[in-house]
Scaffold this active site. Structure first.
Site, PDB file in Angstrom:
ATOM      1  N   CYS A 111       0.582  -1.638   0.015  1.00 49.18           N
ATOM      2  CA  CYS A 111       0.189  -0.102  -0.135  1.00 49.18           C
ATOM      3  C   CYS A 111       0.848   1.489   0.179  1.00 49.18           C
ATOM      4  O   CYS A 111       0.400   2.113   0.082  1.00 49.18           O
ATOM      5  CB  CYS A 111      -0.830  -0.090   1.345  1.00 49.18           C
ATOM      6  SG  CYS A 111      -1.551  -1.684   1.422  1.00 49.18           S
ATOM      7  N   HIS A 247      -3.671   6.912   2.690  1.00 47.24           N
ATOM      8  CA  HIS A 247      -4.211   5.175   2.327  1.00 47.24           C
ATOM      9  C   HIS A 247      -5.043   4.921   2.796  1.00 47.24           C
ATOM     10  O   HIS A 247      -5.333   5.446   4.266  1.00 47.24           O
ATOM     11  CB  HIS A 247      -2.878   4.779   2.057  1.00 47.24           C
ATOM     12  CG  HIS A 247      -3.253   3.321   2.584  1.00 47.24           C
ATOM     13  ND1 HIS A 247      -3.834   2.696   1.275  1.00 47.24           N
ATOM     14  CD2 HIS A 247      -2.956   2.010   3.066  1.00 47.24           C
ATOM     15  CE1 HIS A 247      -4.381   1.335   1.563  1.00 47.24           C
ATOM     16  NE2 HIS A 247      -3.347   0.954   2.589  1.00 47.24           N
ATOM     17  N   ASN A 277      -9.901  -1.061   1.096  1.00 42.54           N
ATOM     18  CA  ASN A 277      -8.952  -0.887   0.336  1.00 42.54           C
ATOM     19  C   ASN A 277      -8.915  -1.400  -0.662  1.00 42.54           C
ATOM     20  O   ASN A 277      -8.100  -2.399  -1.030  1.00 42.54           O
ATOM     21  CB  ASN A 277      -8.030  -1.138   2.106  1.00 42.54           C
ATOM     22  CG  ASN A 277      -6.851  -1.332   1.983  1.00 42.54           C
ATOM     23  OD1 ASN A 277      -6.114  -1.112   0.891  1.00 42.54           O
ATOM     24  ND2 ASN A 277      -6.258  -1.885   3.083  1.00 42.54           N
TER      25      ASN A 277
END
Ligand code: ACO
Length: 320
Positions: A111, A247, A277
């Site tokens: 990520c 993020h 996500n």
């Protein structure tokens, strides 16, 4: 010279999976998912793989930047769910969009991948090696998700976001990145069988596994820490930061980061409720929305920060 974002583009699958849809396949419910994560729905790809989503996002980013594929010097795809071990997804995108003059390669930083890609490009720009870059975060995490594990399957979604970066006088002001390999098992996806020669076993696709609470603790510490490091290094006061583009892993992580930074929540835009996500894609997906909503003006200062498996983390402070 520094790296300036000249255009952004995204691609998300049309197929929407709501929390109620997931409650039909695992023992979960909308209230649990919303209250623990902030996620209401996510996109799951039924046709496009990681490279196809990436190529579609890339084309839109090039259009937004007014840059032709031939102008791209370097093309980096950050992904933790590539379609193949090789060729790289970046090379597939290169072929799909006709970026014939680019050097293309993937990076694996989970990520934090979009932030890492940006920082790699910044290094090339500062060294005077390249002038125009295309960076992409693209994921089809749905293919490595264990759809019988309620602890992970409710969290992730598919999508891609791309940005064209140009060497310019203004753009990235400073950046930092880090990794801690000792924390690898906290979030992992073992997709290759080791010892194939000795055992004769065929490669297998493995599912993602995660120690959610450990990831949570790590993120709540590292995100504010990396932001503070950049603010201290640059001497830029928090008051000058218009937005923190973090993020999108969990709404509660973002709230905790805001609290630690002693900054109001309206400086932390979010899109997690709609996409879940999406790993490397989450930051460009959010940036794209901010551009579409007219939230960014030339001269605005923003901080972007990502963290993920590895463990990895990184942050960029830039002037829009
Ligand atoms: N629905 C209902 N109940 C659930 C679910 C679910 N989907 N998942 C877990 N539970 C249950 C557990 O079984 C447990 O039940 P028990 O008490 O009977 O044993 C209970 O809920 C509490 O479980 P916890 O794991 O303690 O729940 P927690 O409050 O820690 O929330 C979560 C879990 C949301 C995963 C949280 O730990 C988290 O967000 N961590 C960070 C995860 C993350 O961000 N991952 C990705 C980051 S890196 C990257 O982006 C690749």
């Amino acid at each position: 010279m520094t790296a300036r974002i000249a255009g952004i583009g995204i691609c998300v699958p049309e197929n929407i999976i709501t929390n109620d849809d997931l409650a039909k396949i695992v023992d979960t419910n909308d209230e649990w998912i919303r209250s623990r994560t902030g996620i209401c729905e996510r996109r799951i790809s039924t046709e496009d793989g990681t490279s196809a989503l990436a190529a579609k996002a890339a084309k839109k980013a090039l259009e937004a930047a007014g840059v032709s594929p031939e102008e791209i010097d370097i093309l980096i795809l950050g992904t933790s769910s590539p379609d193949y071990n090789y060729p790289s997804g970046a090379c597939e995108v290169q072929a799909a969009i006709g970026a014939v003059n680019a050097v293309a390669f993937d990076i694996s930083a989970a990520c934090a991948g979009f932030i890492f890609a940006m920082e790699i490009v910044q290094g090339f720009f500062q060294a005077g090696i390249y002038k125009t870059a295309l960076i992409i975060g693209s994921e089809t995490l749905s293919k490595v998700t264990d759809w019988s594990d309620r602890g992970t399957c409710v969290l992730f979604g598919d999508g891609a976001g791309a940005a064209v970066l140009k060497a310019d006088e203004k753009g990235i002001i400073d950046m930092m990145m880090g990794s801690d390999g000792t924390k690898g098992p906290v979030l992992a996806c073992q997709s290759r069988t080791l010892g194939n020669f000795l055992t004769g076993t065929k490669p297998e696709i493995g599912f993602m596994t995660m120690d959610g609470q450990e990831v949570f603790r790590f993120a709540v510490k590292k995100v504010p820490e990396s932001v503070e490091i950049l603010l201290k290094k640059t001497g830029i006061p928090k008051e000058e930061i218009k937005y923190y583009v973090l993020h999108q892993a969990n709404e509660r992580i973002i709230e905790a980061a805001a609290k630690r930074l002693k900054e109001p929540m309206d400086k932390f835009p979010m899109s997690i409720s709609r996409y879940g996500n999406t790993s490397t894609a989450s930051i460009p997906l959010l940036l794209n929305e901010m551009v579409e909503h007219g939230m960014l003006e030339p001269g605005d200062k923003i901080v972007m920060s990502g963290f993920g498996a590895g463990m990895t983390w990184g942050a960029v402070l830039l002037e829009w």
